[in-house]
Design an enzyme around this catalytic site. Structure first.
Site, PDB file in Angstrom:
ATOM      1  N   GLY A  14       0.708  -1.238   0.024  1.00  0.00           N
ATOM      2  CA  GLY A  14      -0.038  -0.132   0.007  1.00  0.00           C
ATOM      3  C   GLY A  14       0.620   1.414  -0.054  1.00  0.00           C
ATOM      4  N   SER A  15       2.248   1.052  -0.642  1.00  0.00           N
ATOM      5  CA  SER A  15       2.863   2.610  -0.390  1.00  0.00           C
ATOM      6  C   SER A  15       2.175   3.428  -1.662  1.00  0.00           C
ATOM      7  CB  SER A  15       4.143   2.153  -0.832  1.00  0.00           C
ATOM      8  OG  SER A  15       4.409   1.953  -2.052  1.00  0.00           O
ATOM      9  N   ARG A  93      -5.163  -8.943  -8.212  1.00  0.00           N
ATOM     10  CA  ARG A  93      -6.211 -10.003  -9.012  1.00  0.00           C
ATOM     11  C   ARG A  93      -6.891  -9.418 -10.323  1.00  0.00           C
ATOM     12  NH1 ARG A  93      -8.101 -14.768  -8.419  1.00  0.00           N
ATOM     13  NH2 ARG A  93      -7.420 -15.495  -6.441  1.00  0.00           N
ATOM     14  N   ASN A 109      -5.103   2.746 -13.331  1.00  0.00           N
ATOM     15  CA  ASN A 109      -4.351   1.485 -12.678  1.00  0.00           C
ATOM     16  C   ASN A 109      -2.766   2.273 -12.732  1.00  0.00           C
ATOM     17  OD1 ASN A 109      -3.178  -1.068 -11.871  1.00  0.00           O
ATOM     18  ND2 ASN A 109      -2.543  -1.474 -13.785  1.00  0.00           N
ATOM     19  N   HIS A 111       1.035   0.886 -13.173  1.00  0.00           N
ATOM     20  CA  HIS A 111       1.870  -0.416 -13.479  1.00  0.00           C
ATOM     21  C   HIS A 111       3.315  -0.111 -13.469  1.00  0.00           C
ATOM     22  CE1 HIS A 111       2.726  -4.174 -15.605  1.00  0.00           C
ATOM     23  NE2 HIS A 111       3.747  -3.398 -16.095  1.00  0.00           N
ATOM     24  N   VAL A 146      -4.982  -7.061 -20.218  1.00  0.00           N
ATOM     25  CA  VAL A 146      -4.310  -6.701 -19.288  1.00  0.00           C
ATOM     26  C   VAL A 146      -2.967  -5.633 -19.501  1.00  0.00           C
ATOM     27  CG1 VAL A 146      -2.669  -7.624 -17.345  1.00  0.00           C
ATOM     28  CG2 VAL A 146      -4.614  -8.983 -18.167  1.00  0.00           C
TER      29      VAL A 146
HETATM   30  C1  GAR Z   1       3.591  -1.114  -7.220  1.00  0.00           C
HETATM   31  O1  GAR Z   1       4.966  -1.072  -7.811  1.00  0.00           O
HETATM   32  C2  GAR Z   1       2.618  -1.121  -8.379  1.00  0.00           C
HETATM   33  O2  GAR Z   1       3.171  -0.363  -9.594  1.00  0.00           O
HETATM   34  C3  GAR Z   1       2.632  -2.604  -8.710  1.00  0.00           C
HETATM   35  O3  GAR Z   1       2.778  -3.314  -7.511  1.00  0.00           O
HETATM   36  C4  GAR Z   1       3.243  -2.602  -6.489  1.00  0.00           C
HETATM   37  C5  GAR Z   1       2.226  -2.231  -5.376  1.00  0.00           C
HETATM   38  O4  GAR Z   1       3.012  -1.494  -4.394  1.00  0.00           O
HETATM   39  N1  GAR Z   1       1.412  -2.916  -9.546  1.00  0.00           N
HETATM   40  C6  GAR Z   1       1.376  -4.144 -10.429  1.00  0.00           C
HETATM   41  O5  GAR Z   1       2.189  -4.725 -10.511  1.00  0.00           O
HETATM   42  C7  GAR Z   1      -0.083  -4.328 -11.058  1.00  0.00           C
HETATM   43  N2  GAR Z   1       0.128  -5.279 -12.276  1.00  0.00           N
HETATM   44  P1  GAR Z   1       2.261  -0.798  -3.162  1.00  0.00           P
HETATM   45  O6  GAR Z   1       1.357  -1.782  -2.636  1.00  0.00           O
HETATM   46  O7  GAR Z   1       3.225  -0.632  -2.139  1.00  0.00           O
HETATM   47  O8  GAR Z   1       1.812   0.320  -3.957  1.00  0.00           O
END
Ligand code: GAR
Length: 214
Positions: A14-15, A93, A109, A111, A146
């Site tokens: 959750g950063s 998910r 989103n 990515h 996706v």
């Molecule tokens: C982040 O780096 C985000 O870009 C990535 O997961 C991480 C979540 O970090 N998202 C994906 O890979 C989506 N396919 P966070 O929970 O600290 O925000």
């Protein structure tokens, strides 16, 4: 003006949620987070939301018969909270096409790559293996394929000698934390117009680019 009612979907640390919480806490920011939903009860991001006094819900996939039922539970939680825009922030998910269509142009989103390069998982290791000179993150509207959809903001960082996937991920994460609040601001201020495959921002072709030097 009323702030855009935003729901954030998370699965873990959750950063990025924290970056959005911090942005929303600054006076004049045009969005507010009214609900955080996690598909995992142990997501660290839930504590961040609670600390910020934001209502949370856990919607766990295994509690439902199938993906349609899971998606329907997400949808009703969002509707109950009168969410206007959904932010996926490390939500791991895959969502069904019905849900994605229902939130068309109302779900964004983040990515961890410069899309269309490196959709999917392990983006940092793959960027290193490919030998790219710059890597980064993308905030985009969600479409059925996706990691595709009109791009609002991209933040790039250099790939440096001696990088491993963790070092590169940390550099990208820092730019993610700037890119997501910026993208949410642009959408909430009504400055983003979605065309077919891309966006206009303030009437000019998007995306906005944040290019960090280190
Ligand atoms: C982040 O780096 C985000 O870009 C990535 O997961 C991480 C979540 O970090 N998202 C994906 O890979 C989506 N396919 P966070 O929970 O600290 O925000």
């Amino acid at each position: 003006m009323a702030r855009l009612r935003t729901g954030v979907l998370i699965s873990g640390r959750g950063s990025n949620l924290q970056a959005l919480i911090d942005a929303c806490a600054v006076g004049g920011y045009p969005a507010e987070i009214v609900l955080v939903i996690s598909n995992r009860a142990d997501a660290q991001g839930l504590e961040r939301a609670t600390r910020a006094k934001i209502p949370t819900r856990v919607v766990a996939y295994r509690d439902f018969a199938d993906r349609d039922a899971f998606d329907a539970a997400l949808d009703s939680a969002l509707k109950e909270a009168r969410v206007e825009l959904v932010c996926l922030a490390g939500f791991m998910r895959i969502l069904g096409s019905g849900f994605i269509d229902a939130w068309h142009d109302r779900m964004i989103n983040i990515h961890p790559s410069l899309l269309p390069e490196f959709p999917g998982l392990d983006t940092h290791a793959r960027a290193l293996a490919a030998g790219v000179k710059r890597h980064g993150c993308t905030v985009h509207f969600v479409r059925n394929a996706v990691d595709s959809g009109p791009i609002i903001v991209q933040g790039s960082v250099p790939v440096l000698p001696g990088d491993d996937a963790d070092k590169l991920a940390a550099r990208v994460l820092a730019v993610e934390h700037r890119a997501y609040p910026l993208a949410l601001r642009l959408v909430a201020e009504g400055r983003v117009r979605v065309l077919r495959d891309n966006v206009e921002i303030d009437g000019r072709p998007g995306p906005v680019r944040l290019d960090a030097v280190a």
